[in-house]
Structures are given as structure tokens and as C-alpha cells.
Design a protein around this motif. Structure first.
Motif: not given
Length: 176
Positions: A85-96
Motif C-alpha cells: 500500500s503506502a509502503g509499496g508506493a514508498m518502496a517504488a520511490l526509494v528503489a527509484r
């Protein structure tokens, strides 16, 4: 990364991740958002400051990861980030934002970097009402995306922009 009000301790108890880590020789970092930063303990993945490398929560998460890697002598080529969820969005952002820190990312029911820039556009994006496509290119690291078709919190069509963002990065680098 964690999202919403579920405490990290609850997640690792349910999934027995610490036992698995000991058994299979891996570490798990359980970052938890503070209530002061977000009342529901969600990561603020959508704020403009978050979407720039070296800023805010994304930088904090990457820094925490680096500390654990150094403290435990972990092979930096085997470090992964995942969130829901918001953690998934943050994971995508941090990975990028930090592709040299992570070998790959897992995004479960998350959103793509760049689809929102404030709370109201984040809420609309979560409902599947994107006012703009993701504008931030992916990192080029491998990303696996999971999203249930009956999700009522983050609309399932958010899986496509997450995938598209990272595929676009691979195309740009000539990896496809």
C-alpha cells in the motif's frame, strides 16, 4: 517498508520473518512511520519533497538500509526493498531514488512515483483517478508488482503505472 497502522512487530510475528531470517541467513529491517509524521502511520510517498533524491523519508529509509548493511557485513548486491500500500508506493520511490542501495524491489498494492504531489492527488490516485501519468522514470532495477483485483483501498489499475515506470527505465537503458 510498512504502511498504515499495522505495527512492524505484528507483521514479523505473523510472517515469522525473524525465524526465517535466522534459518536462511538474511536480515529484515522493519521501519515504522511515526504518528507525528502521519496519523495513520502511512509513508508520505506523494509529497513533492519525497520525490527528490536525498530528501525526507525516502532518504531516511535508504540511510537505515545502508546502516544495517554496514553493521552486519551484508552483501550489498543482495539488498531488497518491499512494501504494501503506502509502503509499496514508498518502496517504488526509494528503489527509484536509490538504485545503488537495492538490488530489486517488491511493490504490493502500491502506486508509481510521480502520480501524485499532494494529499488530494494521492487520494485520487489511490482511487484510480489519475490526473497525470507517472512522470518519474524508474531506476532500472528489477521490480515485481503484486496487486489484488478486489483491492478497495488502492485501485488495482495502479499496478500498471508502477510496472510502466520501471519498464520505461529498462527501455531507456536498452535492457528490453
Amino acid at each position: 517498508t510498512q504502511s498504515r497502522s499495522s505495527a512492524a512487530s505484528d507483521v514479523y510475528k505473523r510472517q515469522a520473518m525473524n525465524d526465517q531470517g535466522r534459518r536462511h541467513d538474511f536480515y529484515v529491517l522493519y521501519p515504522v512511520q511515526s504518528r507525528e509524521a502521519h496519523p495513520q502511520r502511512c509513508w508520505n510517498w506523494f509529497e513533492n519533497g519525497e520525490q527528490l533524491q536525498g530528501r525526507a523519508e525516502a532518504a531516511l529509509l535508504a540511510g537505515m538500509t545502508r546502516e544495517v548493511v554496514l553493521a552486519h557485513g551484508i552483501d550489498s548486491q543482495r539488498v531488497y526493498i518491499a512494501g504494501l500500500s503506502a509502503g509499496g508506493a514508498m518502496a517504488a520511490l526509494v528503489a527509484r531514488s536509490y538504485p545503488k542501495v537495492y538490488a530489486a524491489a517488491g511493490v504490493h498494492s502500491g502506486l508509481a512515483p510521480g502520480v501524485a504531489s499532494d494529499l488530494s492527488s494521492a487520494t485520487a490516485a489511490m482511487q484510480g483517478l489519475h490526473s497525470k501519468p507517472p512522470t518519474l522514470a524508474g531506476s532500472g532495477i528489477p521490480v515485481i508488482v503484486f496487486h489484488g483485483d478486489q483491492d478497495t483501498t488502492v485501485h488495482p489499475k495502479n499496478a500498471l503505472p508502477v510496472s510502466y515506470t520501471h519498464l520505461r527505465a529498462h527501455e531507456t537503458r536498452g535492457n528490453l
